[in-house]
Design a protein around this motif. Structure first.
Motif, mmCIF file in Angstrom:
data_model
loop_
_atom_site.group_PDB
_atom_site.id
_atom_site.type_symbol
_atom_site.label_atom_id
_atom_site.label_comp_id
_atom_site.label_asym_id
_atom_site.label_seq_id
_atom_site.Cartn_x
_atom_site.Cartn_y
_atom_site.Cartn_z
ATOM 1 N N THR A 21 0.146 2.069 0.025
ATOM 2 C CA THR A 21 -1.069 1.828 -0.701
ATOM 3 C C THR A 21 -2.177 2.907 -0.250
ATOM 4 O O THR A 21 -2.041 3.590 0.830
ATOM 5 C CB THR A 21 -1.505 0.362 -0.284
ATOM 6 N N GLU B 181 -3.630 1.631 3.109
ATOM 7 C CA GLU B 181 -2.808 1.907 4.340
ATOM 8 C C GLU B 181 -2.718 3.435 4.501
ATOM 9 O O GLU B 181 -2.649 3.967 5.367
ATOM 10 C CB GLU B 181 -1.461 1.480 3.912
ATOM 11 N N LEU C 107 9.562 -2.852 -6.390
ATOM 12 C CA LEU C 107 8.404 -3.116 -6.941
ATOM 13 C C LEU C 107 8.123 -3.268 -8.479
ATOM 14 O O LEU C 107 7.034 -3.708 -8.909
ATOM 15 C CB LEU C 107 7.555 -1.765 -6.390
ATOM 16 N N VAL D 164 0.376 6.045 -3.332
ATOM 17 C CA VAL D 164 1.588 6.041 -2.742
ATOM 18 C C VAL D 164 1.847 7.517 -2.329
ATOM 19 O O VAL D 164 1.749 8.683 -2.822
ATOM 20 C CB VAL D 164 2.692 5.820 -3.608
ATOM 21 N N VAL E 109 3.169 2.303 -9.907
ATOM 22 C CA VAL E 109 2.802 1.452 -8.859
ATOM 23 C C VAL E 109 1.369 1.700 -8.246
ATOM 24 O O VAL E 109 0.649 0.636 -8.095
ATOM 25 C CB VAL E 109 3.670 1.600 -7.570
ATOM 26 N N ALA E 110 0.930 2.748 -8.308
ATOM 27 C CA ALA E 110 -0.436 3.210 -7.916
ATOM 28 C C ALA E 110 -1.422 2.940 -8.815
ATOM 29 O O ALA E 110 -2.585 2.273 -8.282
ATOM 30 C CB ALA E 110 -0.539 4.746 -7.619
ATOM 31 N N ARG F 275 -1.199 0.030 -10.751
ATOM 32 C CA ARG F 275 -1.243 -1.408 -10.573
ATOM 33 C C ARG F 275 -2.170 -1.653 -9.456
ATOM 34 O O ARG F 275 -2.664 -2.697 -9.753
ATOM 35 C CB ARG F 275 0.249 -1.968 -10.411
ATOM 36 N N GLU F 276 -1.912 -0.900 -8.417
ATOM 37 C CA GLU F 276 -2.735 -0.974 -7.213
ATOM 38 C C GLU F 276 -4.188 -1.068 -7.537
ATOM 39 O O GLU F 276 -5.227 -1.745 -7.204
ATOM 40 C CB GLU F 276 -2.392 -0.508 -6.318
ATOM 41 N N ALA F 277 -4.517 0.174 -8.382
ATOM 42 C CA ALA F 277 -5.997 0.381 -8.572
ATOM 43 C C ALA F 277 -6.644 -0.650 -9.679
ATOM 44 O O ALA F 277 -7.765 -1.007 -9.305
ATOM 45 C CB ALA F 277 -6.080 1.777 -9.317
ATOM 46 N N GLY G 164 -5.632 3.204 -6.028
ATOM 47 C CA GLY G 164 -4.123 3.017 -5.773
ATOM 48 C C GLY G 164 -3.446 4.477 -5.048
ATOM 49 O O GLY G 164 -3.819 5.418 -5.723
ATOM 50 N N SER H 87 -5.478 -3.844 -9.717
ATOM 51 C CA SER H 87 -5.521 -4.916 -8.924
ATOM 52 C C SER H 87 -6.890 -5.038 -7.851
ATOM 53 O O SER H 87 -7.696 -5.951 -7.819
ATOM 54 C CB SER H 87 -4.446 -5.380 -8.031
ATOM 55 N N ASP H 88 -6.887 -3.681 -7.248
ATOM 56 C CA ASP H 88 -8.076 -3.547 -6.423
ATOM 57 C C ASP H 88 -9.345 -3.737 -7.216
ATOM 58 O O ASP H 88 -10.537 -4.084 -6.542
ATOM 59 C CB ASP H 88 -7.897 -2.143 -5.774
#
Length: 413
Positions: A20, A23, A62, A14, A80-81, A83-85, A12, A87-88
């Protein structure tokens, strides 16, 4: 005791070039420069007017209005990062032991903007009128704490504060913590949000920042015309797991972490040892820790700050450790794109290093033009390229003489 193997299963980020991890990685592949005029405050009258800011980050969207209000910008980035990690990675704490899941997230400066704002308020309205949220939102460890709360991770939760090496130390410490049996899962990385008048002014007065006005000639690691770093911001968070734990739940694996080295120059507050010997020892320790020969390394994501002392010293360090092989491996600096994200730098660069291994793509040192004989290795100038990469290293060197190096291996099931 047999060493447990540790793999990366979630990413994750930012960053100044993406909201992301993937990205941001695509922007790296495209050679996008994240340096631009400062927008978070008016830099009129200041010598430095460029930074690598995170663009388009909407914390309330977010995180929700109330939650965002109770976090500093650096904590918002980290949450945020993370949560992405999670989820990923497809990770669910309900299927794990929360006491064996921990968090190590670094921040070099923490909520500096909060300190600036509350100091102004205290001087104007009286010190007892300072916000009750000032301390719990401003302290450096709160990003780690909020991430642990957010995901119910009840194992060790800590925040290494080692300046520019912090993100690498966080990932390396988490790697060792799992490898040596103390945890099965760790969220680790770094976060920073210090594009503020005080930080820009402080770094400017110590002559650390580039005063270039052209965004494409400001952060230019290894270039003979480099004149200082460009301050960046953002966060990078990785989910690390013990290999069998990851395989048992069918997790995808980005790369394996195999070695970590950390040393101190014990030399100067801000300047590295001119011969790079402290950084060299960290790299050598990472190789030894990973039981890997120097000539096995194909790529190094350099600390590469775009300062004269760092880039020349790091080049010397690589030559010390790798000998003739230094001229065969590639060593680039993604700070040419992201600027220097301080405590988040090593974490974001660890993410880029893992993706380098996965995709077989060497990130460029963009905007490189003028060769410096003191930095004469293959810095992947201008444009990235495909390559067969089996082992890769990521370096971080921080104020106070902190040195950290991570060694990763391409995942092959």
């Amino acid at each position: 005791m047999d060493r447990r193997r540790v793999v990366i299963t979630g990413l994750g980020a930012v960053t100044p070039i993406g909201l992301t991890a993937l990205e941001s990685w695509q922007a790296v592949k495209n050679g996008v420069c994240g340096v631009a005029p400062i927008t978070q405050f008016d830099p009129s009258g200041m010598k430095v007017k460029l930074a690598a800011e995170v663009k388009g980050f909407e914390a309330e969207t977010l995180l929700g209005r109330q939650e965002a209000k109770r976090m500093g910008r650096f904590t918002q980035f980290a949450v945020v990062a993370a949560r992405e990690a999670i989820s990923d990675a497809g990770f669910d704490i309900k299927n794990a032991d929360p006491d064996r899941c921990g968090v190590i997230i670094s921040s070099g400066i923490g909520g500096l903007s909060i300190t600036e704002a509350e100091h102004d308020k205290g001087k104007e309205k009286g010190w007892d009128r300072v916000s009750p949220f000032y301390i719990p939102t401003g302290i450096c460890n709160m990003a780690a704490g909020q991430v642990a709360i957010d995901h119910g991770f009840k194992g060790m939760c800590t925040c290494p504060v080692t300046a520019c090496a912090g993100g690498t130390n966080a990932v390396g410490d988490a790697f060792h913590y799992i490898r040596d049996g103390y945890a099965d899962v760790m969220l680790c990385g770094g976060t920073e949000a210090s594009v503020t008048p005080l930080a820009i002014g402080g770094f400017t007065s110590m002559k650390a920042l580039s005063q270039a006005t052209d965004p494409n000639r400001a952060s230019i690691p290894f270039d003979a015309e480099r004149s200082g770093f460009v301050l960046g911001e953002g966060a990078g968070v990785l989910l690390l797991e013990e290999l069998e734990h990851a395989l048992a739940r069918g997790a995808k694996i980005y790369a394996e972490i195999t070695g970590y080295g950390a040393t101190c120059d014990a030399y100067h507050m801000t300047a590295p040892l001119p011969d790079g010997s402290g950084g060299a020892k960290a790299m050598a320790l990472a190789l030894s820790d990973g039981q890997t020969a120097p000539d096995s390394v194909d790529y190094i994501n350099a600390h590469g700050t775009s300062t004269h002392l760092n880039d020349a010293g790091e080049t010397a360090a690589v030559k010390t450790v790798f000998g003739a092989h230094a001229y065969e491996l590639a060593m680039s600096s993604t700070k040419s794109m992201t600027g220097h994200m301080l405590g988040a730098a090593g974490a974001v660069e660890a993410i880029f290093t893992a993706l380098t291994l996965r995709d077989g793509f060497l990130p460029a040192t963009i905007n490189y033009q003028v060769k410096d004989e003191a930095c004469d290795l293959d810095v992947v100038p201008g444009v990235g390229r495909n390559a067969d990469v089996h082992y890769a290293m990521s370096n971080s060197l921080g104020f106070g003489g902190h040195n950290g190096s991570l060694l990763m291996k391409k995942w092959e099931a």
